[in-house]
Design a protein around this motif. Sequence first.
Motif, PDB file in Angstrom:
ATOM      1  N   GLU A   1      43.235 -18.421 -62.229  1.00  0.00           N
ATOM      2  CA  GLU A   1      43.289 -17.755 -63.543  1.00  0.00           C
ATOM      3  C   GLU A   1      41.946 -17.897 -64.242  1.00  0.00           C
ATOM      4  OE1 GLU A   1      43.491 -17.345 -67.812  1.00  0.00           O
ATOM      5  OE2 GLU A   1      43.004 -19.188 -66.744  1.00  0.00           O
ATOM      6  N   GLU A   2      41.608 -16.886 -65.035  1.00  0.00           N
ATOM      7  CA  GLU A   2      40.407 -16.966 -65.872  1.00  0.00           C
ATOM      8  C   GLU A   2      40.598 -16.062 -67.078  1.00  0.00           C
ATOM      9  OE1 GLU A   2      37.899 -19.569 -65.429  1.00  0.00           O
ATOM     10  OE2 GLU A   2      37.964 -18.614 -63.489  1.00  0.00           O
ATOM     11  N   LYS A   3      40.208 -16.572 -68.226  1.00  0.00           N
ATOM     12  CA  LYS A   3      40.242 -15.721 -69.411  1.00  0.00           C
ATOM     13  C   LYS A   3      38.877 -15.863 -70.063  1.00  0.00           C
ATOM     14  CE  LYS A   3      43.079 -14.057 -73.070  1.00  0.00           C
ATOM     15  NZ  LYS A   3      44.209 -14.102 -73.940  1.00  0.00           N
ATOM     16  N   MET A   4      38.008 -14.922 -69.788  1.00  0.00           N
ATOM     17  CA  MET A   4      36.614 -15.075 -70.204  1.00  0.00           C
ATOM     18  C   MET A   4      36.323 -14.498 -71.570  1.00  0.00           C
ATOM     19  SD  MET A   4      34.712 -14.323 -66.668  1.00  0.00           S
ATOM     20  CE  MET A   4      33.153 -14.835 -67.340  1.00  0.00           C
ATOM     21  N   SER A   5      37.178 -13.557 -72.036  1.00  0.00           N
ATOM     22  CA  SER A   5      36.791 -12.838 -73.246  1.00  0.00           C
ATOM     23  C   SER A   5      36.948 -13.603 -74.558  1.00  0.00           C
ATOM     24  CB  SER A   5      37.483 -11.478 -73.304  1.00  0.00           C
ATOM     25  OG  SER A   5      38.874 -11.612 -73.272  1.00  0.00           O
ATOM     26  N   PRO A   6      37.667 -14.754 -74.618  1.00  0.00           N
ATOM     27  CA  PRO A   6      37.734 -15.423 -75.929  1.00  0.00           C
ATOM     28  C   PRO A   6      36.397 -15.954 -76.449  1.00  0.00           C
ATOM     29  CG  PRO A   6      39.509 -16.190 -74.510  1.00  0.00           C
ATOM     30  CD  PRO A   6      38.585 -15.369 -73.662  1.00  0.00           C
ATOM     31  N   ALA A   7      35.431 -16.222 -75.581  1.00  0.00           N
ATOM     32  CA  ALA A   7      34.183 -16.845 -76.039  1.00  0.00           C
ATOM     33  C   ALA A   7      33.417 -15.918 -76.969  1.00  0.00           C
ATOM     34  CB  ALA A   7      33.325 -17.228 -74.844  1.00  0.00           C
ATOM     35  N   ARG A   8      32.911 -16.479 -78.072  1.00  0.00           N
ATOM     36  CA  ARG A   8      32.139 -15.719 -79.053  1.00  0.00           C
ATOM     37  C   ARG A   8      30.741 -16.312 -79.182  1.00  0.00           C
ATOM     38  NH1 ARG A   8      35.161 -12.711 -78.227  1.00  0.00           N
ATOM     39  NH2 ARG A   8      36.713 -11.569 -79.378  1.00  0.00           N
ATOM     40  N   PRO A   9      29.672 -15.529 -79.406  1.00  0.00           N
ATOM     41  CA  PRO A   9      29.746 -14.078 -79.483  1.00  0.00           C
ATOM     42  C   PRO A   9      29.909 -13.427 -78.107  1.00  0.00           C
ATOM     43  CG  PRO A   9      27.476 -14.827 -79.726  1.00  0.00           C
ATOM     44  CD  PRO A   9      28.318 -16.052 -79.698  1.00  0.00           C
TER      45      PRO A   9
ATOM     46  N   PRO B   1      46.256 -17.859 -71.227  1.00  0.00           N
ATOM     47  CA  PRO B   1      45.979 -18.169 -69.813  1.00  0.00           C
ATOM     48  C   PRO B   1      47.229 -18.628 -69.070  1.00  0.00           C
ATOM     49  CG  PRO B   1      44.239 -19.044 -71.200  1.00  0.00           C
ATOM     50  CD  PRO B   1      45.281 -18.498 -72.121  1.00  0.00           C
ATOM     51  N   GLN B   2      48.059 -19.449 -69.707  1.00  0.00           N
ATOM     52  CA  GLN B   2      49.292 -19.908 -69.049  1.00  0.00           C
ATOM     53  C   GLN B   2      50.216 -18.741 -68.744  1.00  0.00           C
ATOM     54  OE1 GLN B   2      50.706 -22.721 -71.970  1.00  0.00           O
ATOM     55  NE2 GLN B   2      50.056 -24.487 -70.749  1.00  0.00           N
ATOM     56  N   GLU B   3      50.346 -17.812 -69.705  1.00  0.00           N
ATOM     57  CA  GLU B   3      51.251 -16.669 -69.498  1.00  0.00           C
ATOM     58  C   GLU B   3      50.745 -15.760 -68.380  1.00  0.00           C
ATOM     59  OE1 GLU B   3      52.842 -16.560 -74.135  1.00  0.00           O
ATOM     60  OE2 GLU B   3      51.285 -15.153 -73.506  1.00  0.00           O
ATOM     61  N   LEU B   4      49.421 -15.580 -68.328  1.00  0.00           N
ATOM     62  CA  LEU B   4      48.855 -14.764 -67.250  1.00  0.00           C
ATOM     63  C   LEU B   4      49.150 -15.404 -65.896  1.00  0.00           C
ATOM     64  CD1 LEU B   4      45.332 -13.859 -68.720  1.00  0.00           C
ATOM     65  CD2 LEU B   4      47.214 -12.263 -68.304  1.00  0.00           C
ATOM     66  N   ALA B   5      48.900 -16.728 -65.809  1.00  0.00           N
ATOM     67  CA  ALA B   5      49.126 -17.439 -64.550  1.00  0.00           C
ATOM     68  C   ALA B   5      50.599 -17.375 -64.161  1.00  0.00           C
ATOM     69  CB  ALA B   5      48.665 -18.890 -64.687  1.00  0.00           C
TER      70      ALA B   5
ATOM     71  N   GLY C   1      43.191 -22.894 -59.241  1.00  0.00           N
ATOM     72  CA  GLY C   1      41.747 -22.666 -59.260  1.00  0.00           C
ATOM     73  C   GLY C   1      41.344 -22.034 -60.563  1.00  0.00           C
ATOM     74  N   SER C   2      40.284 -22.565 -61.164  1.00  0.00           N
ATOM     75  CA  SER C   2      39.764 -21.972 -62.382  1.00  0.00           C
ATOM     76  C   SER C   2      38.301 -22.373 -62.507  1.00  0.00           C
ATOM     77  CB  SER C   2      40.582 -22.457 -63.579  1.00  0.00           C
ATOM     78  OG  SER C   2      40.529 -21.494 -64.590  1.00  0.00           O
TER      79      SER C   2
ATOM     80  N   VAL D   1      39.771 -23.965 -73.301  1.00  0.00           N
ATOM     81  CA  VAL D   1      40.775 -25.034 -73.169  1.00  0.00           C
ATOM     82  C   VAL D   1      40.234 -26.034 -72.160  1.00  0.00           C
ATOM     83  CG1 VAL D   1      43.127 -25.582 -72.450  1.00  0.00           C
ATOM     84  CG2 VAL D   1      42.660 -23.413 -73.568  1.00  0.00           C
ATOM     85  N   HIS D   2      40.169 -27.302 -72.559  1.00  0.00           N
ATOM     86  CA  HIS D   2      39.649 -28.292 -71.635  1.00  0.00           C
ATOM     87  C   HIS D   2      40.773 -28.789 -70.721  1.00  0.00           C
ATOM     88  CE1 HIS D   2      36.635 -30.858 -70.148  1.00  0.00           C
ATOM     89  NE2 HIS D   2      37.080 -31.985 -70.665  1.00  0.00           N
ATOM     90  N   MET D   3      40.406 -29.292 -69.534  1.00  0.00           N
ATOM     91  CA  MET D   3      41.367 -29.775 -68.537  1.00  0.00           C
ATOM     92  C   MET D   3      42.358 -28.666 -68.168  1.00  0.00           C
ATOM     93  SD  MET D   3      41.399 -33.649 -68.848  1.00  0.00           S
ATOM     94  CE  MET D   3      43.014 -34.092 -69.357  1.00  0.00           C
ATOM     95  N   LYS D   4      41.802 -27.560 -67.725  1.00  0.00           N
ATOM     96  CA  LYS D   4      42.603 -26.372 -67.478  1.00  0.00           C
ATOM     97  C   LYS D   4      43.571 -26.541 -66.312  1.00  0.00           C
ATOM     98  CE  LYS D   4      39.983 -22.784 -67.165  1.00  0.00           C
ATOM     99  NZ  LYS D   4      39.362 -21.447 -67.140  1.00  0.00           N
ATOM    100  N   GLY D   5      43.261 -27.453 -65.389  1.00  0.00           N
ATOM    101  CA  GLY D   5      44.167 -27.676 -64.260  1.00  0.00           C
ATOM    102  C   GLY D   5      45.536 -28.088 -64.755  1.00  0.00           C
ATOM    103  N   GLU D   6      45.577 -29.098 -65.630  1.00  0.00           N
ATOM    104  CA  GLU D   6      46.836 -29.595 -66.170  1.00  0.00           C
ATOM    105  C   GLU D   6      47.497 -28.522 -67.033  1.00  0.00           C
ATOM    106  OE1 GLU D   6      44.056 -30.977 -65.930  1.00  0.00           O
ATOM    107  OE2 GLU D   6      44.163 -33.113 -65.502  1.00  0.00           O
ATOM    108  N   TYR D   7      46.666 -27.814 -67.796  1.00  0.00           N
ATOM    109  CA  TYR D   7      47.158 -26.764 -68.686  1.00  0.00           C
ATOM    110  C   TYR D   7      47.837 -25.648 -67.886  1.00  0.00           C
ATOM    111  CZ  TYR D   7      46.490 -22.772 -71.928  1.00  0.00           C
ATOM    112  OH  TYR D   7      46.635 -21.661 -72.703  1.00  0.00           O
TER     113      TYR D   7
END
Lengths: 165, 390
Positions: free
Chosen positions: B116-124, B28-32, B56-57, B65-71
């Motif tokens: 930024e958003e990365k939705m695909s890591p969530a399983r299943p 997510p950081q690299e995408l942003a 915005g996320s 990843v929790h606390m995505k703003g700081e991340y």
Amino acid sequence: MNGTPLKEEDLKKIHIIKYKPDAKYSYTAGQAYSKFLAGLKEKKIIGRKCNKCGRVYVPPRMYCDDCFKPTDEWIEVKDEGIVETAVASYISWTRERLEKPEIVGVIRLFPSRDNDWVFPGIFHRICVDLEQVKDMSVFGKKVKAVWNEERIGSVNDIECFKVVE
Amino acid sequence: MKTNLNFRRVAVIGAGLTLFRRRMLETPQELAWEASKAALDEAGLDLKDIDCVVIGSAPDAFDGVHMKGEYLAHAGGVKKMVSRVFVGGATGVMVPISAWYHVASGLCEKVLAIAEEKMSPARPHPQSVFKYIWDPITEKPLNPNLIWIFAMEMHRYMHVNKISKEEIALVSVKNKRNALNNPYAQAAANLTVDDILNSEVLVWPVQRLDTSPVSDGAAAMVITSEDVARRHTDTPVWIEGVGWALDNTEWIQRDLYYPRYLEYAARMAYRMAGIENPFKEIDVIEPYDPFDYKELHHIEGLMIAKRGDAPKLLKEGVFDIDGDIPSSPSGGLLGVGNPIAAAGLMKTISIYWQLKGTAGKMQVKKPVHTGLAQAWGDLMQASTVVVMRN
């Protein structure tokens, strides 16, 4: 172009991290929901009424959004109402395929009027044929709660809502 | 809505996007970072020039990843004034709105707005993460999946206005076709109404091709004061109206056929931009379309069509890329993809490129001067609107 999508073969070597957080919650139902859940145990649907604007809150709330003041009284609404909307789910909450679609919807409970924008309502299962959902003939139908014999004070004390007319 | 109209003029001078795809290799950081770098390059600014950063996320749970703003702040916000905005799916347009008031108030000159958003890591499936947005006592015990509420809204809209699935599927056909012109798009395709109606049924009446895909991606914009804009570009695009509103969270108690929250948000933005007749005065729109019915619902909430009339105008070609009011010329979420917050900012960027005249193959046929982007989210009750002019 920015960004690199993974290829299909990359997915075979994917490394999955499984993690079960040790996070448990003791939710508080609060005054309104506590009374609501206790009511369900006795086959009653309990709401709160604001005497200033006349709004009946089901599920109940201790204050009125619009008037911004405490709601005034407990009120029992009927376990009957009108189907506002209904859908048939072919997937579970984890997006697995279901053998038999699950039918759920929103019921506008009585007393309320056809043109109320905001109304006492309940979100629940509706026991009705799939066809009646697909052709929308279940919309506007009168339904009544089917209560479970054993009730524990949960929305699941109602099995589903059944068409009565 | 009363607004204090004594604010500074605000311009957009740069924007950047990553590809929208499922399962991106980048973090997510690299995408942003990629989106931010592209936006700064277009603006002709360096990171050291930026005063404030808005991030915005959507819910943290998607990226895992929790606390995505700081991340995500590592994509441009270190040692700067950073704030994160979050109003569910409406976040993507709340980001430029927030950047707008950073500048309009006089607080900042140059703002970097990142989504930024990365939705695909969530399983299943990211679907399961949505379970935790429902009321834990009255809703969660029924084991809902997120698509339930949208299907309920879509069916109510169809019932009240007597709209068929075929009429709604035309939105998906249009947007996925428009996306063929968009180099960032994930789900571009030339489909027919029959293809949509024959796709997998998820929650009737919602079928797979009625919805946008699971996506990863990022978007960024550089938003500045008038002075800075005049120094850096001959073609600034002005943010002339912003609006946002929230309806009651108890969606169960509310009639779902009309997006009242959006009408409030749109009225605020129109008043600020001096728009009296949106149908006549707006040239191009990007209404939020995570589902095909939602674009029609929103066109009505924006008062561009009367209640229940959007499908008729769609059929007449009004919203086609060569129509009177092209709608989602980018391809929208249905065609480009739906990394939630990034998708809303992508819509704003699409309007910015249209008004700047740099939309390439996506550029609409007629000359455009006023455009609108909109997003929507939370439990179906939050909406955000931006009106821009060139």
